[in-house]
Write a protein that holds these residues in place. Structure first.
Motif, PDB file in Angstrom:
ATOM      1  N   ILE A   1       0.818  -1.210   0.000  1.00 13.39           N
ATOM      2  CA  ILE A   1       0.000   0.000   0.000  1.00 13.39           C
ATOM      3  C   ILE A   1       0.852   1.259   0.000  1.00 13.39           C
ATOM      4  CG2 ILE A   1      -1.776   1.285   1.239  1.00 13.39           C
ATOM      5  CD1 ILE A   1      -2.749  -1.298  -0.048  1.00 13.39           C
ATOM      6  N   GLN A   2       1.922   1.259   0.776  1.00 11.64           N
ATOM      7  CA  GLN A   2       2.759   2.450   0.845  1.00 11.64           C
ATOM      8  C   GLN A   2       3.403   2.755  -0.507  1.00 11.64           C
ATOM      9  OE1 GLN A   2       2.719   4.425   3.496  1.00 11.64           O
ATOM     10  NE2 GLN A   2       3.906   5.888   2.274  1.00 11.64           N
TER      11      GLN A   2
ATOM     12  N   ALA B   1      -5.183   1.433  -8.633  1.00 11.90           N
ATOM     13  CA  ALA B   1      -4.415   1.676  -7.407  1.00 11.90           C
ATOM     14  C   ALA B   1      -5.247   2.442  -6.385  1.00 11.90           C
ATOM     15  CB  ALA B   1      -3.142   2.452  -7.742  1.00 11.90           C
ATOM     16  N   LYS B   2      -6.024   3.380  -6.863  1.00 11.13           N
ATOM     17  CA  LYS B   2      -6.849   4.181  -5.959  1.00 11.13           C
ATOM     18  C   LYS B   2      -7.851   3.314  -5.210  1.00 11.13           C
ATOM     19  CE  LYS B   2     -10.126   8.033  -5.985  1.00 11.13           C
ATOM     20  NZ  LYS B   2     -10.820   9.027  -6.811  1.00 11.13           N
ATOM     21  N   HIS B   3      -8.452   2.369  -5.909  1.00 10.02           N
ATOM     22  CA  HIS B   3      -9.434   1.504  -5.259  1.00 10.02           C
ATOM     23  C   HIS B   3      -8.766   0.528  -4.292  1.00 10.02           C
ATOM     24  CE1 HIS B   3     -12.998   2.910  -7.273  1.00 10.02           C
ATOM     25  NE2 HIS B   3     -12.384   2.846  -8.438  1.00 10.02           N
ATOM     26  N   ILE B   4      -7.536   0.137  -4.589  1.00  7.01           N
ATOM     27  CA  ILE B   4      -6.809  -0.735  -3.660  1.00  7.01           C
ATOM     28  C   ILE B   4      -6.433   0.032  -2.395  1.00  7.01           C
ATOM     29  CG2 ILE B   4      -4.654  -2.012  -3.295  1.00  7.01           C
ATOM     30  CD1 ILE B   4      -4.729  -2.737  -6.277  1.00  7.01           C
ATOM     31  N   VAL B   5      -5.947   1.257  -2.583  1.00 10.54           N
ATOM     32  CA  VAL B   5      -5.444   2.035  -1.450  1.00 10.54           C
ATOM     33  C   VAL B   5      -6.579   2.599  -0.605  1.00 10.54           C
ATOM     34  CG1 VAL B   5      -4.172   4.118  -0.798  1.00 10.54           C
ATOM     35  CG2 VAL B   5      -3.274   2.602  -2.576  1.00 10.54           C
ATOM     36  N   TYR B   6      -7.570   3.195  -1.267  1.00  7.06           N
ATOM     37  CA  TYR B   6      -8.607   3.917  -0.531  1.00  7.06           C
ATOM     38  C   TYR B   6      -9.924   3.163  -0.441  1.00  7.06           C
ATOM     39  CZ  TYR B   6      -5.403   7.835  -1.027  1.00  7.06           C
ATOM     40  OH  TYR B   6      -4.299   8.648  -0.975  1.00  7.06           O
TER      41      TYR B   6
ATOM     42  N   PHE C   1     -13.202   5.132  -0.155  1.00  7.56           N
ATOM     43  CA  PHE C   1     -13.020   6.565   0.084  1.00  7.56           C
ATOM     44  C   PHE C   1     -12.819   7.279  -1.253  1.00  7.56           C
ATOM     45  CE2 PHE C   1     -12.974   6.351   4.604  1.00  7.56           C
ATOM     46  CZ  PHE C   1     -12.444   5.105   4.917  1.00  7.56           C
ATOM     47  N   GLU C   2     -13.932   7.574  -1.922  1.00  4.39           N
ATOM     48  CA  GLU C   2     -13.889   8.124  -3.271  1.00  4.39           C
ATOM     49  C   GLU C   2     -13.386   9.564  -3.310  1.00  4.39           C
ATOM     50  OE1 GLU C   2     -14.334   6.613  -6.096  1.00  4.39           O
ATOM     51  OE2 GLU C   2     -14.769   4.704  -5.155  1.00  4.39           O
ATOM     52  N   ASP C   3     -13.365  10.228  -2.142  1.00  2.46           N
ATOM     53  CA  ASP C   3     -12.945  11.628  -2.138  1.00  2.46           C
ATOM     54  C   ASP C   3     -11.430  11.775  -2.084  1.00  2.46           C
ATOM     55  OD1 ASP C   3     -12.872  10.543   0.398  1.00  2.46           O
ATOM     56  OD2 ASP C   3     -13.241  12.457   1.408  1.00  2.46           O
ATOM     57  N   GLN C   4     -10.716  10.668  -2.063  1.00  2.00           N
ATOM     58  CA  GLN C   4      -9.258  10.722  -2.006  1.00  2.00           C
ATOM     59  C   GLN C   4      -8.674  10.746  -3.420  1.00  2.00           C
ATOM     60  OE1 GLN C   4      -7.572  10.911   0.919  1.00  2.00           O
ATOM     61  NE2 GLN C   4      -9.522  10.894   2.032  1.00  2.00           N
ATOM     62  N   GLY C   5      -7.532  11.413  -3.559  1.00  2.00           N
ATOM     63  CA  GLY C   5      -6.851  11.437  -4.848  1.00  2.00           C
ATOM     64  C   GLY C   5      -7.578  12.298  -5.873  1.00  2.00           C
ATOM     65  N   VAL C   6      -7.213  12.139  -7.146  1.00  2.00           N
ATOM     66  CA  VAL C   6      -7.849  12.880  -8.234  1.00  2.00           C
ATOM     67  C   VAL C   6      -9.267  12.346  -8.432  1.00  2.00           C
ATOM     68  CG1 VAL C   6      -7.751  13.448 -10.685  1.00  2.00           C
ATOM     69  CG2 VAL C   6      -5.632  13.283  -9.358  1.00  2.00           C
ATOM     70  N   PRO C   7     -10.284  13.225  -8.458  1.00  2.00           N
ATOM     71  CA  PRO C   7     -11.665  12.749  -8.638  1.00  2.00           C
ATOM     72  C   PRO C   7     -11.813  11.948  -9.929  1.00  2.00           C
ATOM     73  CG  PRO C   7     -11.621  15.071  -8.038  1.00  2.00           C
ATOM     74  CD  PRO C   7     -10.204  14.679  -8.326  1.00  2.00           C
ATOM     75  N   GLU C   8     -12.562  10.866  -9.856  1.00  4.25           N
ATOM     76  CA  GLU C   8     -12.785  10.029 -11.033  1.00  4.25           C
ATOM     77  C   GLU C   8     -14.006  10.513 -11.800  1.00  4.25           C
ATOM     78  OE1 GLU C   8     -12.792   5.819 -10.714  1.00  4.25           O
ATOM     79  OE2 GLU C   8     -11.310   5.807  -9.105  1.00  4.25           O
TER      80      GLU C   8
END
Length: 334
Positions: free
Chosen positions: A87-88, A176-181, A184-191
């Motif tokens: 994850i890191q 990667a976003k779905h694995i990490v967060y 939590f859809e509000d994290q990272g660049v909005p999809e």
């Protein structure tokens, strides 16, 4: 449609224009006009729409420069990650991917600008009662903007198609976003689901151009379809004349010749998108053999291959049985 024209007035104009042009336009011949696609300047009446288009085209130049410089994106960084469960490491990679994902989102945002400006340009080029060749001669600066827009559309789609890492980076980032967060859809660049659809489209800017034409026709349903296709044919015939006439050729730079060929290609695609029978039938309003001949004659081999591939693979009717075999051979044989 310009805001100072009432809907009832517009309908009247459309009817008058349709009647007049049905008797005077001849799509089978050259239109002997030189349109300066590089230097034409707007009159005061044209300036508002010219400047609207110029704002979009300025962004087009920036978008094209950016996508051209995209290169391998985060390919090296992605290939170095051996364990998706780390994850890191995924968070670090996502940070590196985010600028590239943001660039891709900016490409998608440009679609709406194209879809909005195309109907405005088409109305300006076709809304007068004069024969189209005279209308075009009087609206050279607007024709220039339309030509530049078509040139951008074809150029962007070629670069995007050749740059696989745009799609790969975006898809990897989403995963990667779905694995990490996870939730939590509000994290990272909005999809944006539309961005994924944009990337899945083989020629996304061409689709935007076609959508703009469809929007124009939908907003002017009292017009016969051929009033729209005649605009395309007339500009094609102007380009044919400019590329075949020795005096015109002497005034054209290599980049202008290439633009004329891209404009012809783009307008053939648009015509084929709109016309029921398409551009390739033997009785087409477009002299396709002359278009193909001029493309081959006025571009490099690489440029010619690219444009002719556009005719083969991005049109609706090329593979129809009504396309003459001799025309297919002319397009497909180098």
């Amino acid at each position: 449609m310009p805001s100072n024209i009432r809907e009832s007035d517009a309908s009247c104009l459309e009817m008058i224009r349709s009647i007049i042009r049905s008797t005077v336009d001849d799509n089978s011949k050259w239109v002997e006009i030189f349109v300066d696609f590089e230097n034409a300047q707007p009159t005061e009446d044209e300036r508002e729409i010219y400047n609207m288009a110029e704002d979009v085209l300025h962004d087009c130049d920036e978008v094209l420069a950016d996508v051209t410089s995209y290169g391998n994106g985060c390919y090296i960084e992605r290939s170095q990650l051996k364990n998706d469960s780390d994850i890191q490491a995924l968070k670090v990679l996502m940070t590196k991917l985010e600028p590239f994902v943001a660039r891709t989102c900016s490409y998608y945002e440009h679609v709406a600008k194209i879809e909005k400006i195309v109907p405005i340009i088409l109305w300006e080029l076709s809304s007068g009662p004069l024969p189209l060749e005279e209308q075009l001669a009087n609206k050279q600066s607007i024709a220039k903007q339309f030509a530049r827009l078509i040139g951008f559309v074809l150029d962007f789609d070629v670069v995007k198609m050749r740059t696989a890492q745009i799609t790969n980076d975006y898809s990897y980032y989403r995963r990667a976003k779905h694995i990490v967060y996870q939730d939590f859809e509000d994290q990272g660049v909005p999809e944006l689901p539309q961005v994924q659809m944009f990337l899945c489209e083989g020629n996304p800017m061409l689709k935007a151009l076609c959508n703009g034409v469809d929007a124009y026709m939908h907003s002017h349903q009292t017009l016969p379809i051929n009033n729209t296709t005649d605009v395309f044919v007339t500009i094609i015939n102007v380009c044919r004349f400019m590329l075949a006439n020795e005096e015109c050729l002497a005034r054209l730079t290599d980049s202008s010749k290439h633009l004329c060929c891209r404009v012809m290609t783009g307008l053939v695609i648009l015509f084929d998108h709109v016309d029921q029978n398409g551009a390739f039938v033997s009785n087409s309003s477009i002299d396709m053999r002359d278009v193909v001949r001029l493309i081959k004659q006025n571009t490099t081999q690489e440029q010619s291959d690219c444009l002719l591939a556009g005719l083969r693979f991005t049109t609706k009717h090329y593979n129809d049985s009504s396309t003459p075999k001799s025309l297919r051979q002319m397009i497909e044989v180098k």
